[in-house]
Design a protein around this motif. Sequence first.
Motif, short mmCIF file in Angstrom:
data_model
loop_
_atom_site.label_atom_id
_atom_site.label_comp_id
_atom_site.label_asym_id
_atom_site.label_seq_id
_atom_site.Cartn_x
_atom_site.Cartn_y
_atom_site.Cartn_z
N GLU A 32 0.94 -1.09 0.26
CA GLU A 32 0.03 0.11 0.06
C GLU A 32 1.12 1.32 -0.09
O GLU A 32 2.09 1.17 0.64
CB GLU A 32 -0.67 0.05 1.29
CG GLU A 32 -1.79 -1.04 1.52
CD GLU A 32 -2.55 -0.82 2.95
OE1 GLU A 32 -2.41 -1.76 3.57
OE2 GLU A 32 -3.22 0.05 2.95
N PHE A 34 0.86 5.72 -0.13
CA PHE A 34 0.28 6.90 0.00
C PHE A 34 1.17 8.13 -0.26
O PHE A 34 2.52 7.88 -0.28
CB PHE A 34 -0.38 7.10 1.22
CG PHE A 34 -1.10 6.00 1.95
CD1 PHE A 34 -0.62 5.29 2.83
CD2 PHE A 34 -2.36 6.22 1.81
CE1 PHE A 34 -1.28 4.01 3.31
CE2 PHE A 34 -3.07 5.08 2.27
CZ PHE A 34 -2.72 4.31 3.03
N LEU A 46 -3.69 13.63 3.48
CA LEU A 46 -3.67 12.55 2.40
C LEU A 46 -3.69 13.45 1.01
O LEU A 46 -5.11 14.07 0.93
CB LEU A 46 -4.57 11.43 2.68
CG LEU A 46 -4.63 10.54 1.63
CD1 LEU A 46 -3.58 9.68 1.83
CD2 LEU A 46 -5.86 9.57 1.82
N ARG A 49 -3.94 7.73 -2.76
CA ARG A 49 -3.41 6.52 -2.18
C ARG A 49 -3.77 5.78 -3.46
O ARG A 49 -4.32 5.73 -4.34
CB ARG A 49 -4.09 5.83 -1.09
CG ARG A 49 -5.54 5.91 -1.41
CD ARG A 49 -6.60 6.09 0.02
NE ARG A 49 -6.98 4.91 0.45
CZ ARG A 49 -7.86 4.77 1.36
NH1 ARG A 49 -8.35 5.96 1.77
NH2 ARG A 49 -8.04 3.64 1.78
N GLY A 94 -2.23 -5.36 11.66
CA GLY A 94 -2.90 -5.53 12.98
C GLY A 94 -2.73 -4.05 13.94
O GLY A 94 -2.70 -2.95 13.15
N SER A 95 -2.61 -4.29 15.35
CA SER A 95 -2.39 -3.33 15.99
C SER A 95 -1.36 -2.64 16.05
O SER A 95 -0.92 -1.62 16.40
CB SER A 95 -2.71 -3.70 17.31
OG SER A 95 -1.73 -4.66 17.76
N ASN A 96 -0.17 -3.15 14.95
CA ASN A 96 1.12 -2.43 15.02
C ASN A 96 0.92 -1.74 13.59
O ASN A 96 2.20 -1.23 13.33
CB ASN A 96 2.35 -3.60 14.71
CG ASN A 96 2.47 -4.48 16.36
OD1 ASN A 96 2.04 -3.76 17.44
ND2 ASN A 96 2.83 -5.68 16.23
N TYR A 97 0.01 -1.48 13.11
CA TYR A 97 -0.21 -0.58 11.89
C TYR A 97 0.51 0.74 12.23
O TYR A 97 -0.01 1.44 13.00
CB TYR A 97 -1.65 -0.62 11.44
CG TYR A 97 -1.59 0.05 10.10
CD1 TYR A 97 -2.01 1.68 9.92
CD2 TYR A 97 -1.64 -0.26 8.90
CE1 TYR A 97 -2.19 2.25 8.93
CE2 TYR A 97 -1.89 0.30 7.90
CZ TYR A 97 -2.00 1.50 7.95
OH TYR A 97 -2.48 2.35 6.61
N LYS A 98 1.27 1.09 11.00
CA LYS A 98 1.77 2.36 11.37
C LYS A 98 2.42 3.00 9.83
O LYS A 98 2.49 2.08 9.06
CB LYS A 98 3.04 2.97 12.20
CG LYS A 98 4.40 2.12 11.96
CD LYS A 98 5.29 2.42 13.00
CE LYS A 98 6.80 1.82 12.43
NZ LYS A 98 7.06 0.49 12.59
N LEU A 99 2.33 4.15 9.81
CA LEU A 99 2.84 4.58 8.24
C LEU A 99 4.53 4.98 8.46
O LEU A 99 5.11 5.42 9.47
CB LEU A 99 2.31 5.81 7.91
CG LEU A 99 0.88 5.51 7.31
CD1 LEU A 99 0.47 6.90 6.73
CD2 LEU A 99 0.95 4.61 6.17
N THR A 100 5.32 4.76 7.55
CA THR A 100 6.49 5.01 7.44
C THR A 100 6.60 6.13 6.34
O THR A 100 6.44 5.71 5.24
CB THR A 100 7.56 3.83 7.40
OG1 THR A 100 7.47 3.14 8.38
CG2 THR A 100 9.03 4.42 7.02
N PHE A 101 7.28 7.26 6.59
CA PHE A 101 7.43 8.18 5.52
C PHE A 101 8.94 8.50 4.86
O PHE A 101 9.85 7.92 5.71
CB PHE A 101 7.04 9.58 6.42
CG PHE A 101 5.62 10.00 6.55
CD1 PHE A 101 5.14 9.40 7.90
CD2 PHE A 101 4.72 10.35 5.79
CE1 PHE A 101 3.85 9.47 8.13
CE2 PHE A 101 3.44 10.73 6.03
CZ PHE A 101 2.98 10.16 7.36
#
Lengths: 111, 114
Positions: A32, A34, A46, A49, A94-101
Amino acid sequence: AQRVTQPEKLLSVFKGAPVELKCNYSYSGSPELFWYVQYSRQRLQLLLRHISRESIKGFTADLNKGETSFHLKKPFAQEEDSAMYYCARPNSGGSNYKLTFGKGTLLTVNP
Amino acid sequence: EPEVTQTPSHQVTQMGQEVILRCVPISNHLYFYWYRQILGQKVEFLVSFYNNEISEKSEIFDDQFSVERPDGSNFTLKIRSTKLEDSAMYFCASISRVTDSPLHFGNGTRLTVT
């Protein structure tokens, strides 16, 4: 860890010129991706995407799995497009979802 | 459209002091984040929070940092003893679910440590 690379820190174009902001990602299946934009003194917003495949404010971005790229393009830049642009992708799920920029590209559109 | 709100917009503090940065995420969101952006540098992940506990934290998020959701609406970031290098923009973000979700960011709090 997933990586996002934006090779250009600064990009300057004239109004009406085409613009391409580069983004490459480390390969991992079906990513995915963005694009976020940050106008001066404003929040990260945003822009688009890859799953939606839509055009926002004239910008488009196509996922190229062969080149592991997700470059942001606009055929005719406008002065109001001047902003900081960040490519981003999620890490984990899951609960560890985060975005890396990525490090971001500062686009300046000159009159 | 609902927004993530952050207060204050600018906080100035002296080195060694404690600061609390406040965030009100979007009301039906379940996942909360703090990110940091040092001037001229990229946006860095600090911590994620779900179901009233930290789900992940970065190496930046050391013992000087803590997060809380004290009352079901606010989401706070506390820095116990600020250092000069903590000066940055701090962004709060939230999402409703993790599938195909972009993060919704607040306007940020500019923290200046003198």
